[in-house]
Design a protein around this motif. Structure first.
Motif, PDB file in Angstrom:
ATOM      1  N   ARG A  69       0.799  -1.219   0.000  1.00 47.35           N
ATOM      2  CA  ARG A  69       0.000   0.000   0.000  1.00 47.35           C
ATOM      3  C   ARG A  69       0.840   1.283   0.000  1.00 47.35           C
ATOM      4  O   ARG A  69       0.547   2.215  -0.765  1.00 47.35           O
ATOM      5  CB  ARG A  69      -0.980  -0.022   1.175  1.00 47.35           C
ATOM      6  CG  ARG A  69      -1.974  -1.188   1.086  1.00 47.35           C
ATOM      7  CD  ARG A  69      -2.931  -1.182   2.256  1.00 47.35           C
ATOM      8  NE  ARG A  69      -3.907  -0.104   2.157  1.00 47.35           N
ATOM      9  CZ  ARG A  69      -4.542   0.413   3.209  1.00 47.35           C
ATOM     10  NH1 ARG A  69      -4.285  -0.035   4.428  1.00 47.35           N
ATOM     11  NH2 ARG A  69      -5.424   1.371   3.031  1.00 47.35           N
ATOM     12  N   LYS A  73       0.761   3.842  -3.235  1.00 45.20           N
ATOM     13  CA  LYS A  73       0.300   5.225  -3.069  1.00 45.20           C
ATOM     14  C   LYS A  73       1.309   6.213  -3.651  1.00 45.20           C
ATOM     15  O   LYS A  73       0.927   7.151  -4.384  1.00 45.20           O
ATOM     16  CB  LYS A  73       0.081   5.501  -1.586  1.00 45.20           C
ATOM     17  CG  LYS A  73      -0.288   6.953  -1.262  1.00 45.20           C
ATOM     18  CD  LYS A  73      -1.572   7.387  -1.945  1.00 45.20           C
ATOM     19  CE  LYS A  73      -1.958   8.803  -1.504  1.00 45.20           C
ATOM     20  NZ  LYS A  73      -3.099   9.338  -2.307  1.00 45.20           N
ATOM     21  N   LYS A  74       2.598   6.030  -3.346  1.00 44.13           N
ATOM     22  CA  LYS A  74       3.619   6.945  -3.857  1.00 44.13           C
ATOM     23  C   LYS A  74       3.718   6.869  -5.381  1.00 44.13           C
ATOM     24  O   LYS A  74       3.886   7.881  -6.059  1.00 44.13           O
ATOM     25  CB  LYS A  74       4.975   6.633  -3.224  1.00 44.13           C
ATOM     26  CG  LYS A  74       5.053   6.943  -1.733  1.00 44.13           C
ATOM     27  CD  LYS A  74       4.765   8.405  -1.462  1.00 44.13           C
ATOM     28  CE  LYS A  74       4.780   8.719   0.008  1.00 44.13           C
ATOM     29  NZ  LYS A  74       4.332  10.117   0.294  1.00 44.13           N
ATOM     30  N   GLU A  76       1.278   5.878  -7.475  1.00 44.83           N
ATOM     31  CA  GLU A  76       0.046   6.442  -8.039  1.00 44.83           C
ATOM     32  C   GLU A  76       0.111   7.967  -8.058  1.00 44.83           C
ATOM     33  O   GLU A  76      -0.267   8.607  -9.051  1.00 44.83           O
ATOM     34  CB  GLU A  76      -1.158   5.985  -7.209  1.00 44.83           C
ATOM     35  CG  GLU A  76      -1.504   4.519  -7.384  1.00 44.83           C
ATOM     36  CD  GLU A  76      -2.384   3.999  -6.261  1.00 44.83           C
ATOM     37  OE1 GLU A  76      -2.913   4.830  -5.479  1.00 44.83           O
ATOM     38  OE2 GLU A  76      -2.526   2.770  -6.141  1.00 44.83           O
ATOM     39  N   ASP A  77       0.595   8.565  -6.972  1.00 43.94           N
ATOM     40  CA  ASP A  77       0.682  10.024  -6.905  1.00 43.94           C
ATOM     41  C   ASP A  77       1.617  10.573  -7.977  1.00 43.94           C
ATOM     42  O   ASP A  77       1.320  11.588  -8.622  1.00 43.94           O
ATOM     43  CB  ASP A  77       1.172  10.468  -5.521  1.00 43.94           C
ATOM     44  CG  ASP A  77       0.125  10.264  -4.426  1.00 43.94           C
ATOM     45  OD1 ASP A  77      -1.049  10.012  -4.779  1.00 43.94           O
ATOM     46  OD2 ASP A  77       0.481  10.338  -3.242  1.00 43.94           O
ATOM     47  N   GLU A 105      -6.257   1.320  -9.921  1.00 47.43           N
ATOM     48  CA  GLU A 105      -6.620   2.528  -9.186  1.00 47.43           C
ATOM     49  C   GLU A 105      -6.733   3.729 -10.121  1.00 47.43           C
ATOM     50  O   GLU A 105      -7.600   4.591  -9.934  1.00 47.43           O
ATOM     51  CB  GLU A 105      -5.564   2.800  -8.114  1.00 47.43           C
ATOM     52  CG  GLU A 105      -5.864   3.989  -7.208  1.00 47.43           C
ATOM     53  CD  GLU A 105      -7.063   3.761  -6.307  1.00 47.43           C
ATOM     54  OE1 GLU A 105      -7.712   4.767  -5.933  1.00 47.43           O
ATOM     55  OE2 GLU A 105      -7.364   2.591  -5.981  1.00 47.43           O
ATOM     56  N   LEU A 174       3.156   9.353   5.044  1.00 49.84           N
ATOM     57  CA  LEU A 174       2.092   8.418   4.678  1.00 49.84           C
ATOM     58  C   LEU A 174       0.978   8.485   5.711  1.00 49.84           C
ATOM     59  O   LEU A 174       1.240   8.661   6.906  1.00 49.84           O
ATOM     60  CB  LEU A 174       2.628   6.980   4.604  1.00 49.84           C
ATOM     61  CG  LEU A 174       3.613   6.667   3.475  1.00 49.84           C
ATOM     62  CD1 LEU A 174       4.356   5.373   3.769  1.00 49.84           C
ATOM     63  CD2 LEU A 174       2.885   6.572   2.140  1.00 49.84           C
ATOM     64  N   ASP A 175      -0.242   8.348   5.241  1.00 45.37           N
ATOM     65  CA  ASP A 175      -1.368   8.296   6.174  1.00 45.37           C
ATOM     66  C   ASP A 175      -1.267   7.040   7.033  1.00 45.37           C
ATOM     67  O   ASP A 175      -0.775   5.998   6.586  1.00 45.37           O
ATOM     68  CB  ASP A 175      -2.694   8.292   5.411  1.00 45.37           C
ATOM     69  CG  ASP A 175      -2.933   9.600   4.675  1.00 45.37           C
ATOM     70  OD1 ASP A 175      -2.327  10.619   5.079  1.00 45.37           O
ATOM     71  OD2 ASP A 175      -3.706   9.599   3.701  1.00 45.37           O
ATOM     72  N   LEU A 178      -2.241   3.558   5.861  1.00 46.15           N
ATOM     73  CA  LEU A 178      -1.376   2.854   4.912  1.00 46.15           C
ATOM     74  C   LEU A 178      -0.276   2.064   5.612  1.00 46.15           C
ATOM     75  O   LEU A 178       0.474   1.341   4.966  1.00 46.15           O
ATOM     76  CB  LEU A 178      -0.735   3.849   3.938  1.00 46.15           C
ATOM     77  CG  LEU A 178      -1.691   4.614   3.014  1.00 46.15           C
ATOM     78  CD1 LEU A 178      -0.917   5.643   2.210  1.00 46.15           C
ATOM     79  CD2 LEU A 178      -2.426   3.655   2.092  1.00 46.15           C
TER      80      LEU A 178
END
Length: 314
Positions: A69, A73-74, A76-77, A105, A174-175, A178
């Protein structure tokens, strides 16, 4: 300017060989498209990433060791920011884990384990083996846009040289949601065999017959200063270790000399030796498919042929 983006995988801070091949392939595609080559490296320093024009790097909690995850995320951003022509990842456990997730995604096309790629009509076309490795199939997106692809071993020569690209730091934050997965321990079995750099390889297949007969191949390898390789059938039979497996599910090799002993020549193994400079095949079946790609063919029982070769070598 448009971009090609490569996800760079590392092992303990060292860029993997397959990632270096992805960088080489990415460089070729970027040059053809008049684009910049971007690389993303997570959980390690940016050193050791050759050929890239820009290296996006981040270190921080949750990025090393790898979990899906945070890395997804990194990536995808960055894909959303760059809008690249293509995203290339190594066809490894990590690459094949990330690619479908990121593509899903972001609503992008994805093709796994590609052995060739080419830009065409402002889109990336990807080729892979299909139908139990009996046919090559080209995949193309239905509309122009970014394509995500994982690249198989042998896609290109490994990139080399110093890191010369501009390094841009990514936000490592990171949130909390995650970071739910915690890797407490990671054990990596160190490889003791390096078939990729071997100049001479003696390969053994099911036709070798027994583990004891592999000692003949070992003697020939030692006499020629080479290494032992094997087909999947030999590995599954327990005659040699898995790190010696060559082919679609093993490693791709480029030796100066490959001697195939008791190997039928099935495509799964053939894709791993097709770049050998010279192939010598020893097989008792004169119709064996391996003879079609061999430069020199010896029809005979390897338990007879190899001792004669050893005598000739002195």
């Amino acid at each position: 300017m448009s971009a090609i983006l490569v996800y760079v995988e590392h092992d303990g801070g060292c860029v993997t060989d397959l990632s270096l091949q992805c960088l080489s392939c990415g460089r070729q595609l970027a040059d053809q498209a008049g684009a910049e080559l971007h690389a993303i490296l997570l959980g390690a320093e940016a050193a050791g990433v050759p050929l890239a024009d820009v290296i996006h790097a981040a270190k921080g909690e949750g990025l090393e060791p790898y979990t899906t995850r945070p890395h997804a995320k990194k990536l995808e951003d960055l894909v959303s920011q760059l809008q690249p022509l293509a995203v290339l990842l190594p066809s490894s456990t990590i690459g094949n884990d990330l690619a479908p997730r990121v593509a899903g995604e972001l609503g992008l096309c994805v093709t796994l384990h590609c052995d060739a790629v080419k830009p065409e009509a402002e889109a990336l076309h990807c080729r892979r083996l299909e139908y139990d490795a009996r046919a090559h199939t080209w995949f193309a997106p239905m509309a122009n846009g970014c394509t995500v692809a994982t690249l198989a071993d042998g896609i290109a020569e490994s990139a080399s040289g110093d890191t010369t690209g501009r390094v841009e730091s990514l936000d490592a934050g990171l949130d909390a949601d995650l970071l739910r997965v915690l890797v407490e321990r990671r054990e990596v079995v160190q490889k003791t065999v390096n078939l990729k750099d071997a100049k001479v390889i003696i390969g053994g297949g099911a036709g070798v017959g027994t583990k004891e007969n592999f000692s003949l191949l070992q003697k020939l390898a030692e006499r020629l200063g080479g290494e032992i390789g094997a087909t999947r059938a030999s590995v599954d039979a327990g005659w040699v270790s898995a790190e010696r497996q060559i082919g679609q599910t093993g490693v791709v090799v480029r030796p100066d000399l490959y001697i195939a002993c008791g190997i039928s020549g099935a495509v799964q193994h053939a894709v791993g030796i097709r770049d050998a400079r010279m192939i010598v095949a020893i097989n008792s079946d004169p119709a064996a498919p391996i003879f079609k790609m061999a430069h020199y063919r010896i029809v005979g029982d390897l338990t007879v042929v190899i001792p004669k070769l050893l005598d000739l070598l002195g």
